[in-house]
Scaffold this active site. Sequence first.
Site, short mmCIF file in Angstrom:
data_model
loop_
_atom_site.label_atom_id
_atom_site.label_comp_id
_atom_site.label_asym_id
_atom_site.label_seq_id
_atom_site.Cartn_x
_atom_site.Cartn_y
_atom_site.Cartn_z
N MET A 30 0.78 -1.16 -0.10
CA MET A 30 0.07 0.11 -0.06
C MET A 30 0.91 1.21 0.08
SD MET A 30 -3.55 -1.01 2.06
CE MET A 30 -2.70 -0.86 3.71
N GLY A 31 2.28 0.97 -0.38
CA GLY A 31 2.97 2.21 -0.49
C GLY A 31 3.44 2.74 0.89
N LEU A 33 6.83 3.37 1.43
CA LEU A 33 7.64 2.17 1.76
C LEU A 33 8.79 2.37 2.74
CD1 LEU A 33 7.86 1.24 -2.09
CD2 LEU A 33 6.43 0.43 -0.63
N HIS A 34 9.01 1.27 3.37
CA HIS A 34 10.19 1.20 4.21
C HIS A 34 10.96 0.05 4.04
CE1 HIS A 34 7.80 -1.86 6.21
NE2 HIS A 34 6.84 -0.93 6.41
N HIS A 37 9.29 -3.33 3.52
CA HIS A 37 8.75 -3.67 2.02
C HIS A 37 10.15 -3.98 1.04
CE1 HIS A 37 5.62 -0.55 3.52
NE2 HIS A 37 5.05 -1.44 2.77
N GLN A 61 -10.34 -2.67 2.12
CA GLN A 61 -9.98 -3.23 3.47
C GLN A 61 -9.90 -2.63 4.61
OE1 GLN A 61 -6.02 -4.16 1.50
NE2 GLN A 61 -5.35 -3.78 3.63
N GLY A 148 5.07 -10.07 4.06
CA GLY A 148 5.83 -9.80 5.40
C GLY A 148 5.11 -10.50 6.35
N SER A 187 4.23 1.19 8.00
CA SER A 187 4.14 2.63 7.48
C SER A 187 3.33 3.49 8.65
CB SER A 187 3.23 2.49 6.17
OG SER A 187 3.70 1.63 5.20
N ARG A 188 2.52 2.70 9.26
CA ARG A 188 1.88 3.48 10.55
C ARG A 188 2.82 4.02 11.60
NH1 ARG A 188 -2.23 -0.51 9.01
NH2 ARG A 188 -4.10 0.77 8.17
O1 PAF Z 1 -0.14 -5.84 3.60
C1 PAF Z 1 -0.72 -4.83 2.82
O2 PAF Z 1 0.32 -3.69 2.73
C2 PAF Z 1 -2.02 -4.82 2.30
O3 PAF Z 1 -2.65 -5.67 3.10
C3 PAF Z 1 -1.95 -5.56 0.62
C4 PAF Z 1 -1.52 -7.13 0.93
C5 PAF Z 1 -0.95 -5.03 -0.17
C6 PAF Z 1 -3.34 -5.56 0.16
O4 PAF Z 1 -3.79 -4.36 -0.11
#
Ligand code: PAF
Length: 282
Positions: A30-31, A33-34, A37, A61, A148, A187-188
């Site tokens: 979901m971008g 990135l760290h 990822h 989601q 992950g 990311s949070r």
């Molecule tokens: O783990 C995530 O970042 C998300 O749940 C995923 C797997 C990219 C699906 O949106």
Amino acid sequence: MRTFNTINETQTWCRDHKRQGKSIGIVPTMGYLHAGHLSLVKESRSQCEITVVSIFVNPIQFGVGEDFEDYPRDLHKDSRLLDEAGADALFAPSIREMYPPGYNSYVEVSGEITEKLCGRSRPGHFRGVTTVVSKLFNICVPDMAFFGQKDAQQAMVIEKMVRELNFPLQIVRVPIVREADGLAMSSRNVYLNPEQRRQALVLNQSLQKAREAIAGGERNAGRVKDLLCHTISTSPEAKIEYAEIYDAASLADVQEIDGSVLVAMAVRFGTTRLIDNLIVEV
Ligand code: PAF
């Protein structure tokens, strides 16, 4: 690195590489990135000839009142990081591209595996994850997909979906990447103020205490859970959503710790919800 925004061009590009006999690895993200990822990208590059990374903050989601709107985004920086990490393609679709008006198809794994832990506290979350991941698999036709271990339940749910729906690909779980002080990368983490960031160390500390207790012979899951909760509660800002021990393969309840167990937690610091986990083998 190629960047695509449409399903059509991504699918065409991936299928062309497939036809040329190239193996494809996908890293769904979901971008924002760290290093966690980037470890997935590294793993994909070591196992596959082509690595495609998707960046899509998947609205379906997120539940009502969750952080979809606020979820951190920096596509420009992400794109640079992926280029430097050697990804071959970035797929960054819009919401409309993934879910055009009238969209109505969903993929759902039901049962114990989606009813516990994050499945209980985030109803509908895994349905959103399995739907978007299925779409990404169909678009990118990967041989392998990299997830992950930090999202252990997500990896389990996707593995089950791949098995049961016969997706022709292999799921690879990549270990949690932690900051030097032990906080799992997320990311949070960017939402945490300095005091919350300091207190959040209690997550990994509690997991290590659980590991030590089990290594020292403790087999009663209830007592290990008490230890987890007690340790987390030493941080005044920590609000436990769950701290549980389940069978690591099925998420079945565990009374006596035996075989492989998942020690997992979700804890809020202010409005920030962090998850962490550990697999312990006895
Ligand atoms: O783990 C995530 O970042 C998300 O749940 C995923 C797997 C990219 C699906 O949106």
